[in-house]
Design an enzyme around this catalytic site. Structure first.
Site, PDB file in Angstrom:
ATOM      1  N   GLY A 153       0.832  -1.193   0.000  1.00  0.00           N
ATOM      2  CA  GLY A 153       0.000   0.000   0.000  1.00  0.00           C
ATOM      3  C   GLY A 153       0.868   1.245   0.000  1.00  0.00           C
ATOM      4  NE  ARG A 154      -2.323   5.257   2.410  1.00  0.00           N
ATOM      5  CZ  ARG A 154      -1.874   5.705   3.585  1.00  0.00           C
ATOM      6  NH1 ARG A 154      -1.125   6.778   3.635  1.00  0.00           N
ATOM      7  NH2 ARG A 154      -2.192   5.084   4.706  1.00  0.00           N
ATOM      8  CB  ILE A 155       3.064   2.604   4.793  1.00  0.00           C
ATOM      9  CG1 ILE A 155       2.139   3.708   5.319  1.00  0.00           C
ATOM     10  CG2 ILE A 155       4.298   2.490   5.677  1.00  0.00           C
ATOM     11  CD1 ILE A 155       1.568   3.439   6.690  1.00  0.00           C
ATOM     12  CB  SER A 174       0.230  -8.091  -1.287  1.00  0.00           C
ATOM     13  OG  SER A 174      -0.934  -7.511  -0.751  1.00  0.00           O
ATOM     14  NE  ARG A 175      -5.835  -7.692  -1.052  1.00  0.00           N
ATOM     15  CZ  ARG A 175      -6.769  -6.760  -1.171  1.00  0.00           C
ATOM     16  NH1 ARG A 175      -8.043  -7.072  -1.009  1.00  0.00           N
ATOM     17  NH2 ARG A 175      -6.439  -5.522  -1.473  1.00  0.00           N
ATOM     18  CB  THR A 234       5.937   0.248  11.662  1.00  0.00           C
ATOM     19  OG1 THR A 234       5.869   0.011  10.247  1.00  0.00           O
ATOM     20  CG2 THR A 234       7.382   0.220  12.115  1.00  0.00           C
ATOM     21  NE  ARG A 236      -3.458  -0.282  14.086  1.00  0.00           N
ATOM     22  CZ  ARG A 236      -2.903   0.810  13.596  1.00  0.00           C
ATOM     23  NH1 ARG A 236      -1.602   0.822  13.341  1.00  0.00           N
ATOM     24  NH2 ARG A 236      -3.635   1.883  13.344  1.00  0.00           N
ATOM     25  CD  GLU A 265      -0.065  -0.088  20.733  1.00  0.00           C
ATOM     26  OE1 GLU A 265      -0.572   1.032  20.520  1.00  0.00           O
ATOM     27  OE2 GLU A 265       0.591  -0.691  19.878  1.00  0.00           O
ATOM     28  CG  HIS A 285       1.374   2.711  18.001  1.00  0.00           C
ATOM     29  ND1 HIS A 285       0.196   2.006  18.165  1.00  0.00           N
ATOM     30  CD2 HIS A 285       1.407   3.057  16.693  1.00  0.00           C
ATOM     31  CE1 HIS A 285      -0.452   1.928  17.005  1.00  0.00           C
ATOM     32  NE2 HIS A 285       0.279   2.578  16.106  1.00  0.00           N
TER      33      HIS A 285
END
Length: 326
Positions: A153-155, A174-175, A234, A236, A265, A285
């Site tokens: 994705g973006r990150i 990924s998928r 980074t 979840r 958290e 986090h």
């Protein structure tokens, strides 16, 4: 309107330029973290608009049922911490921008900070130096190694782009539809899931946490990683099967981890298993916690409040609530 903001640990939001968007409203900011329903119900009894900072506080039906004045929850990103069905039942709009077209460089930069820190043993070397020791070990360079990006994705894309500057090879997993897009954009997809975990020197997770991705990284995946490999999370903590990372690190595959996220958290117990491991670099986090990123995020969050006040709510994730209001 009466607006309450929870979990602003460092009282940062009132110092942002975008905070001016709330001028004219009655704003209450809480700087500590509370999850007790009775305490939250007391704090939020007069709240009409609730601002959440990511997933720091869970907003469930037992609390929502005690907040008769609440009309809007405004936040950003995913919302597994919010009982959407209860909000809809109670007539509470949930506005949450998914920022699919907004770059998120803060998390990508922290990812690279963790990669460098872990591979070069920076925190361990610092602690040793403070203890009067000089060079306690030998780290590893990055050039020529293979970085695996799980989730394109973006990150994930930003992290992959940074890898090129370090002279690294990049593999994507990924998928299938996402892999096709990655290939079309010039990246190499791993031959298989097994090859991805087996061949990468560093794996970085960049997936959103949904029911379909919870526990997507399994113990058997980690067991295939190299003894000298590093896994970075980074995104979840729930992406990795609960407890699997600790056991894998003890078993020696992978040899290192760098984590910014935890199952529960905030982590305030220094005896947390990951904090006790010398081969793990941990941060609290911080991926999205930068002043620049806050300006982006809270501009959207506060704009959602302005839109609601104008009678045109935006980014509504429970649109059925609008039908019942009509």
């Amino acid at each position: 309107m009466n607006i309450t903001i929870l979990d602003d640990y460092h009282d940062t939001l009132r110092t942002l330029d975008c905070f001016r968007k709330l001028a004219g409203h009655d704003v209450t900011i809480w700087n500590d973290h509370v999850q007790d329903v009775d305490a939250l119900a007391e704090r939020l009894k007069d709240c009409e608009v609730l601002v959440l900072i990511r997933e720091r506080t869970k907003i469930r039906a037992p609390l929502l049922d005690r907040l008769p004045k609440l009309k809007l929850i405004s936040q950003r990103s995913v919302y597994p911490h919010i009982d959407i069905d209860a909000c809809t039942r109670l007539g509470v709009i949930v506005s949450s921008s998914q920022h699919v077209d907004t770059p998120c460089y803060a998390a990508a930069e922290l990812t690279w900070g963790l990669i460098l820190a872990a591979m070069r043993q920076i925190p361990q070397q610092m602690n040793a130096l403070k203890a009067g020791k000089w060079q306690i070990g030998v780290g590893s360079s990055l050039r020529g190694k293979t970085l695996g990006i799980y989730g394109y994705g973006r990150i994930g894309l930003a992290v992959a782009q940074y890898a090129r500057a370090f002279g690294m090879n990049v593999l994507i997993w990924s998928r299938e539809a996402t892999l096709e897009r990655a290939r079309a954009e010039g990246w190499t997809a791993a031959a298989s899931r097994e090859a991805f975990f087996r061949d990468c020197d560093i794996i970085s997770l960049h997936l959103r946490l949904y029911d379909s991705t919870r526990g997507i990284v399994r113990a058997e995946d980690l067991a295939q990683m190299k003894p000298a490999a590093l896994i970075v999370n980074t995104s979840r903590a729930g992406l990795i099967q609960r407890g699997a990372l600790e056991q894998a690190l003890k078993a020696g595959r992978p040899g290192m981890a760098a984590v910014d996220v935890f199952d529960e958290e905030p982590v305030l117990d220094p005896q947390h298993p990951l904090l006790q491991m010398d081969n793990v670099v941990c941060t609290p986090h911080l991926g999205y916690v930068s002043r620049d990123e806050y300006e982006l995020q809270f501009t959207e969050i506060f704009d959602q409040i302005s839109a609601y006040a104008a009678g045109t709510p935006t980014n509504v994730v429970n649109p059925d609530v609008l039908k019942s209001a009509a």
